[in-house]
Design a protein around this motif. Structure first.
Motif, PDB file in Angstrom:
ATOM      1  N   SER A 373       6.488  -1.134   5.886  1.00 27.40           N
ATOM      2  CA  SER A 373       7.107  -0.389   6.998  1.00 27.40           C
ATOM      3  C   SER A 373       7.489  -1.329   8.130  1.00 27.40           C
ATOM      4  O   SER A 373       8.518  -1.144   8.785  1.00 27.40           O
ATOM      5  N   TYR A 374       6.680  -2.343   8.360  1.00 23.21           N
ATOM      6  CA  TYR A 374       7.023  -3.352   9.369  1.00 23.21           C
ATOM      7  C   TYR A 374       8.274  -4.122   8.937  1.00 23.21           C
ATOM      8  O   TYR A 374       9.169  -4.397   9.750  1.00 23.21           O
ATOM      9  N   THR A 376      10.667  -3.159   7.024  1.00 26.30           N
ATOM     10  CA  THR A 376      11.842  -2.288   7.160  1.00 26.30           C
ATOM     11  C   THR A 376      12.268  -2.164   8.616  1.00 26.30           C
ATOM     12  O   THR A 376      13.463  -2.255   8.957  1.00 26.30           O
ATOM     13  N   LEU A 377      11.300  -1.971   9.488  1.00 24.74           N
ATOM     14  CA  LEU A 377      11.592  -1.786  10.904  1.00 24.74           C
ATOM     15  C   LEU A 377      12.195  -3.042  11.528  1.00 24.74           C
ATOM     16  O   LEU A 377      13.102  -2.971  12.364  1.00 24.74           O
ATOM     17  N   LEU A 378      11.719  -4.200  11.103  1.00 24.83           N
ATOM     18  CA  LEU A 378      12.152  -5.465  11.708  1.00 24.83           C
ATOM     19  C   LEU A 378      13.285  -6.138  10.932  1.00 24.83           C
ATOM     20  O   LEU A 378      13.739  -7.221  11.319  1.00 24.83           O
TER      21      LEU A 378
END
Length: 564
Positions: A373-374, A376-378
């Motif tokens: 998830s990190y 994807t977010l970054l």
């Protein structure tokens, strides 16, 4: 004359319960027909009270509690209690507002007050911040029993007062020597009420110094020391007594509350032989006992009952888990196993075996999906960059956040598991593995972590053998080892010892056989990691140069060590 030595474990600011400990000790001493009871320095308020001393209500409450205490003590017993009292001349003469003192209590009264004369301002000590030094030699006369026609003249010193023997140290650290002054008035016995914090080998220095002093002064000395943990400091107790010949005639247990007794033979004013507990000869055992006591008291005195830590399968978290289990009981320790895709299978297995060996509670929280998830977010922000320290540290910070979530939800204290070698060079992650309320092994170098674990395994395998033999690794990327970034820990720890503890120059370290490139790298890392150390959890102190109360380096500075 029978003398009781109460080696007490006070809690700072808990005046009522500290007084209760003194009352219980006095009742026990009176039942054993003791005439005099000794308690440690600042036994009523606990040492060190630090800036609580700036609160007038705190100082006033000590006075009120002392008055109450005097009325509750056995009348036939003289008791020496460590206190803080106001200096009435402070504002008139421009002096410090308080005295570090000892009260002589007897027959429900405060018979006399004695002030500490030498105030230390080095390492963890900052007594000049609060206290005015006493100016007069401290002694009193005590009749051994109601039928006695001859009194015993007793000299009283408080901790540092006994640490200025110029013949022993080959120099004087202070203008006055309270010991010399007591000899001038001809005392029969010298007492020292102390709150002397532990570091490795400290007891050997104490005993050597006081044996020397008693022999050369031809006067017996009794030394009583505080025991227990207060914040980052650990007090080892180890109270003892020496006769006129400089021989140990009593030694209390280490790291335990005790009450011991010794007799002063009034006929020749010397101490009789009493119980001599064995000294701890193996440093690993001494350190283990200190860390266990430090964890137990920090958790208890801060109002916690349970702890949580991240268990990686590495040696540092394994040692911390073992210490916590011993200090608090395995039922009060929760280990979080938080494997990532880079965690090796043998590390996961090692962590599970350790949990079984210790009998502690555990829970597994894989962080693979959180990492995704990190990513994807970054993704758009990090586009075009290579995987590096930012991504590595995200893993550590995920784990730190999970530990804090457990702490917030269930009220567990988080124990951080980083060692001194890592903290010295900044090989640790802010808001990640540095998260915690107590850094248990912050003052334990990596090589000492290994030796402690080997010592712990002397009778049975507590720490899995596979943990002891694998290469240390943060496991934040494939095939990573600590030595990708650092020198071997044997080399690193020796350089750090010479740099931090012995204050050796680059040339001196180089002459000891270490190459300049490695030395310069270590110095640069140590200097650059100061901002991290300032944000670290309190760490238990076991050496004479710890990253805690006594470490006062600036963060923003442009001093460059001469590397040549």
């Amino acid at each position: 004359m029978k003398i009781a030595i109460a080696q007490l474990n006070p809690t700072i600011g808990d005046l009522a319960n500290n007084a209760k400990k003194i009352i219980e000790a006095s009742q026990f001493a009176a039942n054993q027909n003791a005439r005099l009871l000794l308690t440690p320095e600042l036994s009523l308020c606990g040492y060190p009270p630090r800036d609580l001393l700036l609160d007038p209500s705190f100082v006033k409450s000590i006075s009120i509690e002392l008055q109450s205490l005097a009325r509750k003590l056995p009348s036939q017993l003289a008791i020496l209690v460590g206190i803080v009292i106001p200096n009435p001349c402070a504002y008139l003469k421009g002096e410090k507002p308080l005295f570090n003192s000892v009260a002589w209590l007897e027959n429900g009264q405060i018979k006399q007050i004695f002030h500490k004369r030498l105030l230390p301002t080095y390492d963890i000590f900052d007594e000049n911040r609060y206290f005015e030094p006493g100016q007069q030699s401290n002694y009193f006369e005590l009749f051994p029993d109601p039928q006695s026609s001859t009194s015993v003249k007793i000299g009283l010193t408080i901790c540092e007062d006994l640490w200025n023997n110029r013949n022993f140290w080959k120099r004087k650290y202070y203008k006055y020597d309270p010991l010399e002054d007591l000899l001038q008035v001809g005392v029969d016995l010298i007492l020292n009420l102390s709150a002397s914090p532990y570091n490795i080998g400290k007891q050997k220095i104490r005993e050597k110094m006081i044996k020397y002093s008693s022999k050369h002064c031809n006067t017996p000395i009794i030394y009583v020391n505080q025991v227990g943990g207060n914040d980052d400091l650990i007090f080892d107790g180890n109270s003892f007594a020496v006769n006129k010949k400089g021989e140990i005639v009593l030694r209390s247990k280490s790291f335990e509350e005790t009450i011991d007794f010794i007799n002063l033979k009034v006929k020749n004013n010397d101490l009789s032989l009493s119980r001599i507990n064995d000294e701890i000869k193996i440093e690993e055992e001494e350190i283990w006992l200190a860390l266990v006591l430090g964890v137990k008291d920090y958790v208890r005195k801060c109002g916690f009952s349970k702890v949580v830590l991240g268990l990686s399968g590495g040696i540092d978290s394994a040692l911390v888990a073992a210490i916590a289990s011993e200090a608090l009981g395995p039922e009060n320790v929760l280990a979080l196993l938080m494997p990532s895709p880079y965690s090796s299978q043998h590390s996961i297995i090692d962590a599970e075996v350790l949990v079984k060996n210790l009998g502690i509670n555990h829970y597994k929280l894989p962080i693979k999906d959180i990492m995704k998830s990190y990513d994807t977010l970054l993704e758009s922000l990090f586009k075009g960059t290579e995987f590096g320290i930012a991504e590595e540290n995200i893993q550590s910070r995920i784990r730190g956040s999970l530990l804090m979530a457990i702490s917030n939800k269930f009220g567990h204290l988080v124990l951080s598991t980083g060692n001194k070698s890592e903290m010295a060079v900044g090989y640790c992650t802010l808001y990640g593995d540095m998260n915690g309320g107590l850094a248990v092994i912050l003052d334990v170098p990596k090589t000492r972590v290994f030796s402690l674990c080997r010592w712990l395994n002397r009778e049975r395998e507590v720490i899995p053998h596979s943990i002891l033999i694998k290469c240390p690794s943060a496991e934040l990327k494939p095939n990573q080892t600590d030595q990708d970034f650092l020198p071997s820990y044997e080399i690193l720890d020796e350089i750090l010892e010479r740099l931090i503890h012995r204050h050796q120059s680059v040339s001196q370290i180089n002459e000891a056989g270490f190459d300049l490139i490695t030395i310069n790298k270590v110095i640069k890392l140590v200097a650059g990691a100061e901002f991290k150390r300032k944000q670290a959890s309190p760490g238990l102190r076991i050496t004479d140069r710890a990253f805690g109360t006594g470490w006062k380096m600036p963060i923003a500075n442009r001093w460059k060590t001469n590397y040549s």
